[in-house]
Design a protein around this motif. Structure first.
Motif, mmCIF file in Angstrom:
data_model
loop_
_atom_site.group_PDB
_atom_site.id
_atom_site.type_symbol
_atom_site.label_atom_id
_atom_site.label_comp_id
_atom_site.label_asym_id
_atom_site.label_seq_id
_atom_site.Cartn_x
_atom_site.Cartn_y
_atom_site.Cartn_z
ATOM 1 N N LYS A 78 -24.890 -23.651 79.737
ATOM 2 C CA LYS A 78 -24.255 -22.453 79.193
ATOM 3 C C LYS A 78 -22.761 -22.669 78.983
ATOM 4 N N GLY A 79 -22.110 -23.307 79.959
ATOM 5 C CA GLY A 79 -20.681 -23.556 79.829
ATOM 6 C C GLY A 79 -20.355 -24.481 78.666
ATOM 7 N N MET A 80 -21.188 -25.480 78.423
ATOM 8 C CA MET A 80 -20.971 -26.397 77.300
ATOM 9 C C MET A 80 -21.164 -25.685 75.967
ATOM 10 N N ARG A 81 -22.159 -24.813 75.896
ATOM 11 C CA ARG A 81 -22.357 -24.035 74.662
ATOM 12 C C ARG A 81 -21.159 -23.126 74.413
ATOM 13 N N GLN A 82 -20.615 -22.583 75.495
ATOM 14 C CA GLN A 82 -19.423 -21.754 75.369
ATOM 15 C C GLN A 82 -18.262 -22.555 74.784
ATOM 16 N N ARG A 83 -18.098 -23.767 75.261
ATOM 17 C CA ARG A 83 -17.010 -24.635 74.778
ATOM 18 C C ARG A 83 -17.194 -24.996 73.307
ATOM 19 N N ILE A 84 -18.430 -25.326 72.900
ATOM 20 C CA ILE A 84 -18.623 -25.760 71.525
ATOM 21 C C ILE A 84 -18.446 -24.599 70.556
ATOM 22 N N ARG A 85 -18.779 -23.377 70.981
ATOM 23 C CA ARG A 85 -18.483 -22.197 70.146
ATOM 24 C C ARG A 85 -16.979 -22.021 70.000
ATOM 25 N N LEU A 86 -16.266 -22.247 71.096
ATOM 26 C CA LEU A 86 -14.811 -22.146 71.040
ATOM 27 C C LEU A 86 -14.231 -23.205 70.106
ATOM 28 N N ALA A 87 -14.782 -24.418 70.151
ATOM 29 C CA ALA A 87 -14.324 -25.475 69.245
ATOM 30 C C ALA A 87 -14.511 -25.058 67.787
ATOM 31 N N GLN A 88 -15.624 -24.424 67.488
ATOM 32 C CA GLN A 88 -15.854 -23.952 66.120
ATOM 33 C C GLN A 88 -14.802 -22.930 65.709
ATOM 34 N N ALA A 89 -14.487 -22.001 66.606
ATOM 35 C CA ALA A 89 -13.497 -20.974 66.289
ATOM 36 C C ALA A 89 -12.109 -21.572 66.085
ATOM 37 N N LEU A 90 -11.816 -22.665 66.814
ATOM 38 C CA LEU A 90 -10.497 -23.298 66.755
ATOM 39 C C LEU A 90 -10.356 -24.306 65.616
ATOM 40 N N ALA A 91 -11.467 -24.742 65.045
ATOM 41 C CA ALA A 91 -11.471 -25.934 64.202
ATOM 42 C C ALA A 91 -10.503 -25.866 63.031
ATOM 43 N N HIS A 92 -10.387 -24.711 62.394
ATOM 44 C CA HIS A 92 -9.526 -24.617 61.198
ATOM 45 C C HIS A 92 -8.121 -24.115 61.538
ATOM 46 N N ASN A 93 -7.729 -24.217 62.824
ATOM 47 C CA ASN A 93 -6.389 -23.818 63.282
ATOM 48 C C ASN A 93 -6.028 -22.405 62.834
ATOM 49 N N PRO A 94 -6.815 -21.431 63.264
ATOM 50 C CA PRO A 94 -6.581 -20.055 62.808
ATOM 51 C C PRO A 94 -5.296 -19.470 63.377
ATOM 52 N N LYS A 95 -4.724 -18.552 62.641
ATOM 53 C CA LYS A 95 -3.554 -17.812 63.119
ATOM 54 C C LYS A 95 -3.975 -16.734 64.114
ATOM 55 N N VAL A 96 -5.201 -16.229 63.947
ATOM 56 C CA VAL A 96 -5.753 -15.196 64.826
ATOM 57 C C VAL A 96 -7.036 -15.748 65.445
ATOM 58 N N LEU A 97 -7.098 -15.754 66.769
ATOM 59 C CA LEU A 97 -8.251 -16.288 67.489
ATOM 60 C C LEU A 97 -8.869 -15.155 68.301
ATOM 61 N N VAL A 98 -10.116 -14.808 67.956
ATOM 62 C CA VAL A 98 -10.798 -13.676 68.585
ATOM 63 C C VAL A 98 -11.948 -14.228 69.425
ATOM 64 N N LEU A 99 -11.931 -13.950 70.732
ATOM 65 C CA LEU A 99 -12.857 -14.587 71.669
ATOM 66 C C LEU A 99 -13.533 -13.531 72.532
ATOM 67 N N ASP A 100 -14.843 -13.391 72.367
ATOM 68 C CA ASP A 100 -15.608 -12.378 73.094
ATOM 69 C C ASP A 100 -16.166 -12.994 74.376
ATOM 70 N N GLU A 101 -15.629 -12.585 75.521
ATOM 71 C CA GLU A 101 -16.022 -13.095 76.839
ATOM 72 C C GLU A 101 -16.014 -14.633 76.864
ATOM 73 N N PRO A 102 -14.882 -15.275 76.547
ATOM 74 C CA PRO A 102 -14.871 -16.737 76.399
ATOM 75 C C PRO A 102 -15.009 -17.518 77.690
ATOM 76 N N LEU A 103 -14.818 -16.879 78.841
ATOM 77 C CA LEU A 103 -14.860 -17.607 80.106
ATOM 78 C C LEU A 103 -16.203 -17.494 80.820
ATOM 79 N N ASN A 104 -17.146 -16.757 80.226
ATOM 80 C CA ASN A 104 -18.466 -16.648 80.831
ATOM 81 C C ASN A 104 -19.146 -18.012 80.882
ATOM 82 N N GLY A 105 -19.742 -18.330 82.025
ATOM 83 C CA GLY A 105 -20.508 -19.558 82.149
ATOM 84 C C GLY A 105 -19.693 -20.797 82.453
#
Length: 312
Positions: free
Chosen positions: A136-163
């Motif tokens: 679960k923790g690894m899946r959480q990290r890879i979702r975060l990597a997807q959100a970060l990949a294009h260097n967004p100005k706004v980063l929206v993270l729903d419960e990012p520390l779960n798992g």
């Protein structure tokens, strides 16, 4: 162009069910935590600011752009949702790479960018494994990597520390802080209130679809004048100190610690209370330390909505 995320009189209803109601916010750069129990409106607020759902009424702008054009919005917004669903058969690398390709990035750039994002979340060793085999923790990290990949100005993270285990949580918090230092707007939802004090520059407290308070937690706390401030004092003669403090109109309650070396006091006027403490110290009482005992999001949230909803 606005440098804020703006909500103006925003409401969202799902049929007769309330998502959020009459929300007015102006979110600055830095780390902003959306705080509240499950069902308080955190995810709805995030879906609104990312354009995934439309408001029933009101207006939303993200850095000057309306949210009714998600294709343009996601050029500078990254969103990591709670939903634990991935395309079947993909490795971690393929998950990020395919996302970047579908967004229009040239293939060579997409490969390089995907590896950079994977490295940021410390997933290089697992990038060639299928996501289906991740914890679960690894899946959480890879979702975060997807959100970060294009260097967004706004980063929206729903419960990012779960798992995540404690070490991974510490690494992710450092990553959020680094992104904020670079000028990113990091919006994080959490129902674990003790984490918020570590993460946040500002907080938005939600309950039953309403914003009940917002701002820096110390500012929110100081504005609740009718809620007594709790102060912890460590000293060598707590009973003598308690007797002297009760001579002051600013002390309304005191209890001695079990170890006999401290007092927990309540006051409705912290500033005058501290002045009185200074005078007592000058008159010979040995005071080791004085610190606020409830200058945190948990105590504020308990007071605002009642502790039956609070998750510790």
């Amino acid at each position: 162009m606005s440098d804020r995320i703006i909500f103006e009189d925003v409401s969202k209803f799902y049929g007769e069910i309330l998502g959020v109601n009459r929300v007015n916010l102006s979110i600055p750069p830095g780390i902003t935590s959306l705080v509240g129990p499950n069902g308080s409106g955190k995810t709805t607020l995030m879906n609104l600011m990312t354009g995934l759902v439309k408001p029933s009424r009101g207006r939303i702008e993200v850095l000057g752009y309306p949210t009714d054009d998600p294709e343009n919005l996601f050029k500078f917004v990254g969103y990591s949702t709670q939903f634990d669903a991935f395309p079947k058969g993909l490795t971690g690398f393929q998950f990020i790479y395919s996302y970047l390709c579908l967004s229009g990035m040239p293939l060579q750039d997409a490969e390089r960018t995907a590896w950079q994002a994977i490295e940021r979340v410390n997933m290089v060793d697992a990038a060639s494994r299928k996501v289906a085999a991740y914890s679960k923790g690894m899946r959480q990290r890879i979702r975060l990597a997807q959100a970060l990949a294009h260097n967004p100005k706004v980063l929206v993270l729903d419960e990012p520390l779960n798992g995540l285990d404690p070490l991974a949580r510490s690494e992710m918090i450092a990553l959020f802080r680094a992104s904020a230092t670079e000028g990113c707007y990091v919006i994080i939802s959490s129902h674990i209130l003790h984490e918020v004090d570590v993460i946040s520059d500002q907080v938005i407290l939600l309950s039953n679809g309403y914003v009940v308070a917002e701002g820096q937690i110390q500012t929110v706390r100081s504005e609740i004048q009718e809620h007594p401030t709790q102060i912890l004092i460590r000293c060598d003669r707590p009973r003598e100190l308690a007797a002297k403090l009760f001579e002051s109109e600013y002390t309304i309650e005191a209890s001695i610690h079990n170890d006999g070396r401290g007092l927990l006091l309540k006051t409705r006027d912290a500033d005058r209370f501290y002045l009185a403490m200074n005078q007592l110290a000058l008159n010979g009482l040995q005071i080791e330390s004085i610190a606020p005992a409830d200058d945190d999001v948990l105590s504020v949230y308990e007071y605002l909505i009642g502790n039956e909803e609070v998750v510790r």
